[in-house]
Design a protein around this motif. Sequence first.
Motif, PDB file in Angstrom:
ATOM      1  N   PHE A  33       0.849  -1.190   0.000  1.00  0.00           N
ATOM      2  CA  PHE A  33       0.000   0.000   0.000  1.00  0.00           C
ATOM      3  C   PHE A  33       0.880   1.233   0.000  1.00  0.00           C
ATOM      4  O   PHE A  33       2.033   1.184   0.405  1.00  0.00           O
ATOM      5  N   GLU A  34       0.322   2.306  -0.488  1.00  0.00           N
ATOM      6  CA  GLU A  34       1.004   3.591  -0.417  1.00  0.00           C
ATOM      7  C   GLU A  34       0.868   4.098   1.017  1.00  0.00           C
ATOM      8  O   GLU A  34      -0.192   3.940   1.633  1.00  0.00           O
ATOM      9  N   LEU A  35       1.904   4.708   1.548  1.00  0.00           N
ATOM     10  CA  LEU A  35       1.830   5.226   2.917  1.00  0.00           C
ATOM     11  C   LEU A  35       0.703   6.247   3.060  1.00  0.00           C
ATOM     12  O   LEU A  35       0.016   6.292   4.081  1.00  0.00           O
ATOM     13  N   LYS A  36       0.497   7.046   2.006  1.00  0.00           N
ATOM     14  CA  LYS A  36      -0.585   8.035   2.043  1.00  0.00           C
ATOM     15  C   LYS A  36      -1.944   7.354   2.184  1.00  0.00           C
ATOM     16  O   LYS A  36      -2.799   7.795   2.960  1.00  0.00           O
ATOM     17  N   GLU A  37      -2.133   6.267   1.446  1.00  0.00           N
ATOM     18  CA  GLU A  37      -3.389   5.514   1.506  1.00  0.00           C
ATOM     19  C   GLU A  37      -3.610   4.941   2.908  1.00  0.00           C
ATOM     20  O   GLU A  37      -4.709   5.032   3.473  1.00  0.00           O
ATOM     21  N   LEU A  38      -2.557   4.381   3.494  1.00  0.00           N
ATOM     22  CA  LEU A  38      -2.669   3.825   4.840  1.00  0.00           C
ATOM     23  C   LEU A  38      -2.946   4.927   5.859  1.00  0.00           C
ATOM     24  O   LEU A  38      -3.810   4.776   6.724  1.00  0.00           O
ATOM     25  N   ARG A  39      -2.237   6.027   5.742  1.00  0.00           N
ATOM     26  CA  ARG A  39      -2.432   7.155   6.670  1.00  0.00           C
ATOM     27  C   ARG A  39      -3.888   7.626   6.635  1.00  0.00           C
ATOM     28  O   ARG A  39      -4.506   7.841   7.674  1.00  0.00           O
ATOM     29  N   GLU A  40      -4.444   7.754   5.435  1.00  0.00           N
ATOM     30  CA  GLU A  40      -5.835   8.198   5.303  1.00  0.00           C
ATOM     31  C   GLU A  40      -6.808   7.183   5.887  1.00  0.00           C
ATOM     32  O   GLU A  40      -7.777   7.548   6.550  1.00  0.00           O
ATOM     33  N   GLU A  41      -6.556   5.905   5.671  1.00  0.00           N
ATOM     34  CA  GLU A  41      -7.432   4.856   6.203  1.00  0.00           C
ATOM     35  C   GLU A  41      -7.371   4.839   7.738  1.00  0.00           C
ATOM     36  O   GLU A  41      -8.401   4.719   8.400  1.00  0.00           O
ATOM     37  N   VAL A  42      -6.175   4.974   8.302  1.00  0.00           N
ATOM     38  CA  VAL A  42      -6.023   5.016   9.766  1.00  0.00           C
ATOM     39  C   VAL A  42      -6.785   6.203  10.337  1.00  0.00           C
ATOM     40  O   VAL A  42      -7.548   6.067  11.306  1.00  0.00           O
ATOM     41  N   ARG A  43      -6.609   7.372   9.737  1.00  0.00           N
ATOM     42  CA  ARG A  43      -7.315   8.568  10.225  1.00  0.00           C
ATOM     43  C   ARG A  43      -8.830   8.395  10.142  1.00  0.00           C
ATOM     44  O   ARG A  43      -9.555   8.774  11.047  1.00  0.00           O
ATOM     45  N   LYS A  44      -9.309   7.825   9.037  1.00  0.00           N
ATOM     46  CA  LYS A  44     -10.736   7.629   8.840  1.00  0.00           C
ATOM     47  C   LYS A  44     -11.311   6.691   9.911  1.00  0.00           C
ATOM     48  O   LYS A  44     -12.351   6.973  10.500  1.00  0.00           O
ATOM     49  N   ILE A  45     -10.625   5.594  10.164  1.00  0.00           N
ATOM     50  CA  ILE A  45     -11.103   4.632  11.159  1.00  0.00           C
ATOM     51  C   ILE A  45     -11.068   5.245  12.558  1.00  0.00           C
ATOM     52  O   ILE A  45     -12.024   5.115  13.328  1.00  0.00           O
ATOM     53  N   LEU A  46      -9.990   5.936  12.890  1.00  0.00           N
ATOM     54  CA  LEU A  46      -9.891   6.552  14.222  1.00  0.00           C
ATOM     55  C   LEU A  46     -10.930   7.654  14.420  1.00  0.00           C
ATOM     56  O   LEU A  46     -11.385   7.896  15.537  1.00  0.00           O
ATOM     57  N   ALA A  47     -11.325   8.288  13.327  1.00  0.00           N
ATOM     58  CA  ALA A  47     -12.332   9.350  13.411  1.00  0.00           C
ATOM     59  C   ALA A  47     -13.749   8.775  13.438  1.00  0.00           C
ATOM     60  O   ALA A  47     -14.721   9.516  13.539  1.00  0.00           O
ATOM     61  N   GLY A  48     -13.858   7.450  13.326  1.00  0.00           N
ATOM     62  CA  GLY A  48     -15.168   6.817  13.358  1.00  0.00           C
ATOM     63  C   GLY A  48     -15.927   6.927  12.056  1.00  0.00           C
ATOM     64  O   GLY A  48     -17.148   6.797  12.030  1.00  0.00           O
TER      65      GLY A  48
END
Length: 138
Positions: free
Chosen positions: A112-127
């Motif tokens: 995965f691209e680090l940007k893609e992972l970063r966005e997915e992590v933020r999205k999940i943590l934000a609910g």
Amino acid sequence: MEDRAKKVQILVVEDEDNIAIALDYLLTREGYEQTRLATGAGAVEMIRDNKPDLVLLDVMLPEVSGYDICQTVRADPDCADVRILMMTARGSAMERRKGLAMGADGFISKPFELKELREEVRKILAGESPRPEDRTDA
């Protein structure tokens, strides 16, 4: 402020060192605190004991699969608030459906691209990802 991000606890369950190093770099840069396990053994106990905010969980692990870990954690009401992002090199639609059906909050294919992972992590943590009980497609 960055204080809130620094308090976020992430458990990385990943057996491949190169991926774990990349995740460590990304998560540290984002201000998250993280711990790593290299096998599936002990993951459920660590999740129950520490209740991390997010678990980055590889599907294919030595000893216990990520699917089994996810299913066990989801069956434990004490871990209801723990978010799970599953990662796999076998990123087919079937694998994704299986991970979400087991209760994962998200699913990302490796590499995965680090940007893609970063966005997915933020999205999940934000609910912003649907919780398993909120899904209508499962």
